[in-house]
Scaffold this active site. Structure first.
Site, mmCIF file in Angstrom:
data_model
loop_
_atom_site.group_PDB
_atom_site.id
_atom_site.type_symbol
_atom_site.label_atom_id
_atom_site.label_comp_id
_atom_site.label_asym_id
_atom_site.label_seq_id
_atom_site.Cartn_x
_atom_site.Cartn_y
_atom_site.Cartn_z
ATOM 1 N N HIS A 97 -1.794 3.861 -4.312
ATOM 2 C CA HIS A 97 -1.196 4.887 -3.450
ATOM 3 C C HIS A 97 -1.526 4.668 -1.973
ATOM 4 O O HIS A 97 -0.895 5.247 -1.098
ATOM 5 C CB HIS A 97 -1.580 6.304 -3.913
ATOM 6 C CG HIS A 97 -2.975 6.736 -3.595
ATOM 7 N ND1 HIS A 97 -3.965 6.843 -4.546
ATOM 8 C CD2 HIS A 97 -3.549 7.130 -2.441
ATOM 9 C CE1 HIS A 97 -5.074 7.280 -3.996
ATOM 10 N NE2 HIS A 97 -4.843 7.471 -2.704
ATOM 11 N N ASP A 128 -3.454 2.986 -10.542
ATOM 12 C CA ASP A 128 -3.627 3.267 -9.117
ATOM 13 C C ASP A 128 -4.497 2.215 -8.426
ATOM 14 O O ASP A 128 -5.406 2.532 -7.655
ATOM 15 C CB ASP A 128 -4.212 4.664 -8.884
ATOM 16 C CG ASP A 128 -3.937 5.157 -7.466
ATOM 17 O OD1 ASP A 128 -3.276 4.421 -6.701
ATOM 18 O OD2 ASP A 128 -4.379 6.267 -7.119
ATOM 19 N N SER A 211 -9.763 6.898 0.205
ATOM 20 C CA SER A 211 -9.114 6.224 -0.920
ATOM 21 C C SER A 211 -9.119 4.718 -0.740
ATOM 22 O O SER A 211 -8.784 4.207 0.326
ATOM 23 C CB SER A 211 -7.660 6.693 -1.046
ATOM 24 O OG SER A 211 -7.578 7.886 -1.770
#
Length: 359
Positions: A97, A128, A211
């Protein structure tokens, strides 16, 4: 990605959270010489305590010095996240992402001396994870060391390194507050919708921009990639402090090694029924099962005799009411494993044994 688009996990109210209570020592009034007095043993204990604190501080500083050079900032189009230098050939692992639909990226190392460019090798939204590769390898590029995440345990001190809110080379600290979590990422706002098993839960602050970065132990090893932060629906979906999740390092290395070797993921290690399906609701408009829309020819469901129109209500002993609950149940299973699937067909409840396939 934790950039301008923030990935958040909505936890059910029934979800458990482990609490760690730290109990301080108390003086024994029967042996003390009065309030405010101090014995030689008290002074020795205080000195030892101070020494322990200095040792821990040195451990923090040493880990940051050794690992932070392996953590980079990634800018994909207008969004921003983090990444980890994976090897000396310029491969960087991050979240799917974070890269989104972009194919090229701007990368800044911890030194910040030069902005580099990178290209996408492969993105794997189902876990992911993604790998990008630097177009030019700078001198002194330092790959990170990855731990065996099977050895990660509750209570271990960890540091989260990345670029929260665009502040590159930032570090937060906490502990491993749980292991083995299965969580699902929302598809809204650019999320992948991945359901990921065996995630590491941490109290280290995970903010937009973290992230794809590194969750690190004090042995200078990456134990996971920070990916999700919990939100509290009672607070208008704002962040729930101290509840973040990281993809375990063993999953990261397994997927990254395949991408680097083959240019794609050839062995996901994840169980699948081999169906397309949708959530169905009952007469009260409450989710009540997963209806099979189609089955993959020769897949697990097909071989077991399941067909379009069947409504799955249980996987083993787990009630299945939504697609998310089915994905969560499958996340803890392995390809080749045999499970009992309970389903409704034409109003009758039936059970069949299914040998799970691979996603």
């Amino acid at each position: 990605m934790y950039g301008s688009r923030t990935r958040r996990l909505l936890l059910p109210l029934s979800a458990g959270v482990c609490a760690i209570a730290l109990v301080g020592g108390c003086s024994d009034s029967s042996s003390g010489s009065g309030s405010g007095s101090s014995s030689p043993s008290d002074s020795s204990s205080a000195a030892a305590s101070s020494g322990d604190g200095n040792d821990l501080q040195s451990d923090y500083q040493s880990t940051i010095k050794n690992v932070l050079p392996s953590v980079v900032q990634i800018v994909a189009e207008e969004d921003l996240g983090s990444g980890i230098v994976y090897d000396d050939k310029g491969h960087i692992v991050t979240n799917a992402h974070v890269v989104g639909s972009a194919k090229t990226f701007k990368v800044t190392t911890a030194t910040g001396s030069e902005q580099l460019t990178a290209s996408l090798v492969y993105s794997y939204p189902d876990q992911d994870l993604a790998v990008v590769k630097l177009d030019k390898i700078p001198d002194g590029l330092k790959p990170a060391k990855f731990a065996d995440s099977a050895k990660v345990d509750m209570g271990q001190i960890v540091l989260a390194m990345g670029s929260p809110l665009g502040l590159s080379s930032s570090v937060t600290q906490g502990i491993v507050s749980a292991t083995g979590r299965t969580v699902s990422e929302s598809r809204s706002g650019g999320g992948t919708g991945a359901t990921i098993g065996n995630m590491v839960q941490t109290s280290a602050a995970i903010n937009p921009g973290n992230s794809g970065g590194a969750l690190v132990n004090l042995n200078d090893q990456v134990i996971g990639i920070p990916t999700l932060a919990a939100t509290d629906p009672d607070l208008g979906d704002s962040a729930a402090p101290g509840i973040g999740f990281a993809i375990p390092s063993s999953t990261v290395t397994n997927i990254a090694d395949q991408i680097i070797k083959d240019g794609k993921v050839t062995d996901s290690g994840r169980a699948a029924l081999g169906i397309t399906a949708r959530t169905v609701v009952d007469d009260n408009f409450q989710p009540s099962g997963v209806a099979i829309v189609s089955v993959t020819a020769g897949g697990a469901a097909d071989k077991a005799g399941l067909k379009a129109g069947d409504i799955i209500t249980k996987l083993g002993d787990t009630d299945i009411t939504t697609m998310n609950s089915l994905s969560t149940a499958l996340a803890s299973d392995k390809p080749g494993q045999k499970v009992q699937v309970t389903y409704d067909r034409d109003g009758d409840s039936k059970t069949v044994e299914v040998t799970l396939g691979e996603m």
